[in-house]
Motif scaffolding. Structure first.
Motif, PDB file in Angstrom:
ATOM      1  N   ASP A  77      -1.922  -2.468  -0.146  1.00 22.29           N
ATOM      2  CA  ASP A  77      -3.073  -3.052   0.544  1.00 22.29           C
ATOM      3  C   ASP A  77      -4.274  -3.223  -0.377  1.00 22.29           C
ATOM      4  O   ASP A  77      -5.196  -3.976  -0.064  1.00 22.29           O
ATOM      5  CB  ASP A  77      -3.452  -2.178   1.749  1.00 22.29           C
ATOM      6  N   GLU A  91       2.392   0.726   8.445  1.00 24.53           N
ATOM      7  CA  GLU A  91       1.581   1.149   7.310  1.00 24.53           C
ATOM      8  C   GLU A  91       2.043   2.514   6.802  1.00 24.53           C
ATOM      9  O   GLU A  91       2.494   3.360   7.572  1.00 24.53           O
ATOM     10  CB  GLU A  91       0.103   1.218   7.695  1.00 24.53           C
ATOM     11  N   THR A  95       1.827  -1.647   3.110  1.00 24.97           N
ATOM     12  CA  THR A  95       2.346  -2.272   4.329  1.00 24.97           C
ATOM     13  C   THR A  95       3.814  -2.595   4.128  1.00 24.97           C
ATOM     14  O   THR A  95       4.180  -3.251   3.149  1.00 24.97           O
ATOM     15  CB  THR A  95       1.579  -3.556   4.671  1.00 24.97           C
ATOM     16  N   THR A 113       6.077  -4.663  11.329  1.00 24.25           N
ATOM     17  CA  THR A 113       5.268  -4.136  10.226  1.00 24.25           C
ATOM     18  C   THR A 113       4.827  -2.709  10.528  1.00 24.25           C
ATOM     19  O   THR A 113       4.684  -2.329  11.688  1.00 24.25           O
ATOM     20  CB  THR A 113       4.017  -4.998   9.971  1.00 24.25           C
TER      21      THR A 113
END
Length: 395
Positions: A159, A213, A172, A211
């Motif tokens: 990121d 994180e 990510t 997705t």
């Protein structure tokens, strides 16, 4: 000796014949043909036989129906396939006129495309073989086997290209196509230098959105060291494949002053002064410690004050030292986001400290709660962007 003679006239003869006839009828029963009729046995394909993927099926018929269970001998001749456990006989139950006859081919008993099977009645006891003594089935083409859905391809991206010691590493992970259910992905870590905690998080659950994180805080130590990097690599696993972008690297800069005679650290990069509409937001607390399970107040400060309400995102980490040099950390659910009102420069939030049942062994093994300002819309995190408070044991 006196001899006698008898004379039988016509009347006497007629009476004698009648008597003989009665005697003959008394010794006879009415003639009845009581022998049963022998069943005639034939074979034919079953009505639902020959379907795609099915086993060959026939029906054996007897006329008339047998008075007792009738065992009929059969044999099979395959062409283009192999038979499995082919029966040598079939039984027609008493009073019934037919019985089903099935045979399995190779391939888990399923029919094979282009396979022909002939069933033939074999002569035996208690029946005669009829004109339709054999029947042949040709199986249809087998339906195509459904294809398994394609596995998601997982990639990873950083990121931010660089961070400073004490900041948060953020990546990510993306699954294409998105998984139908939560997908657990394994990540391997490598580094240049010494910037990772002892046990960084190594699994990520990607939800059906596709997705997720992955965040890890770089421990903030007091040791001067050269800049380095940290790399996160997606490892092979179950339920997914690794894409071409299977690894991401973030540069890490030391924030400690150089010690005399030691290496000179690369100064941390400084961003350009923020535009007036993007205040710098910092986090602080007047407290130096809080008991496990207790509450503590933090203050967010925006400089300059925002012109409109400002929603600030925060990330919280519970960091525990299992030795003076070994750090373990995990994500903690603290308040986020927090709003700084328009024309005000501060906002106060209360956090409940994490609590466990583990007895700390002494001051050399402290535990900390760390609040981090995360980059968002309309502001930039100040440097430093985090605040740590020590947790005192209550066990």
């Amino acid at each position: 000796m006196v001899s006698k003679s008898y004379f039988c006239g016509p009347a006497s003869v007629s009476a004698g014949l009648a008597l003989l006839l009665l005697l003959a009828l008394a010794g006879c029963e009415e003639g009845v043909d009581s022998s049963p009729q022998t069943p005639v046995v034939t074979v034919a394909p079953a009505a639902d036989s020959g379907d795609a993927g099915s086993a060959p099926r026939f029906v054996v018929r007897a006329a008339p129906a047998p008075r007792a269970d009738l065992a009929v001998g059969v044999k099979f001749t395959p062409s283009g396939c192999e038979l499995v456990n082919a029966p040598a006989s079939v039984t027609i139950a008493a009073g019934k006129t037919e019985a089903p006859l099935a045979v399995s081919t190779s391939g888990a008993g399923m029919g094979e495309p282009g396979c022909e099977v002939t069933a033939e009645i074999v002569a035996g006891t208690g029946y005669t073989v009829g004109a339709s003594a054999s029947a042949t089935l040709t199986l249809n083409e087998q339906a195509p086997v459904p294809q398994e859905p394609a596995l998601p391809v997982v990639t990873i991206a950083a990121d931010a290209p660089s961070v400073t010691e004490g900041d948060e590493l953020s990546f990510t992970l993306t699954a294409t196509p998105a998984p139908p259910a939560d997908l657990t992905v394994t990540v391997h870590w490598s580094q240049e230098g010494s910037f990772l905690p002892a046990n960084p998080r190594d699994t990520v659950s990607i939800p059906t959105t596709g997705t997720a994180e992955l965040k890890v805080i770089v421990p903030d130590d007091d040791r001067d060291e050269q800049a380095g990097s940290v790399t996160a690599t997606v490892a092979a696993g179950s339920g997914y494949t690794v894409g071409t972008q299977g690894a991401a690297t973030v540069k890490v800069t030391d924030n400690d002053p150089a010690v005399g005679g030691g290496p000179i650290s690369t100064p941390p990069p400084r961003s350009e002064p923020p535009a007036p509409q993007e205040p710098e937001v910092s986090i602080s607390t007047a407290a130096t410690s809080v008991a496990e399970g207790g509450t503590v107040s933090f203050t967010l400060t925006a400089e300059p004050a925002p012109l409109s309400d400002l929603s600030v995102k925060l990330s919280w980490t519970w960091q525990r030292y299992s030795s003076p040099t070994k750090i373990e950390q995990q994500e903690y659910q603290g308040p986020s986001p927090v709003t700084i009102s328009a024309s005000s420069s501060t906002a106060t939030l209360t956090v409940t400290a994490p609590d466990d049942s583990v007895k700390q062994t002494g001051p050399a093994y402290p535990s900390h709660l760390i609040g981090i300002v995360v980059r968002g819309t309309g502001y930039v995190p100040a440097r430093p962007a985090h605040k740590s408070i020590r947790l005192t044991d209550n066990d």
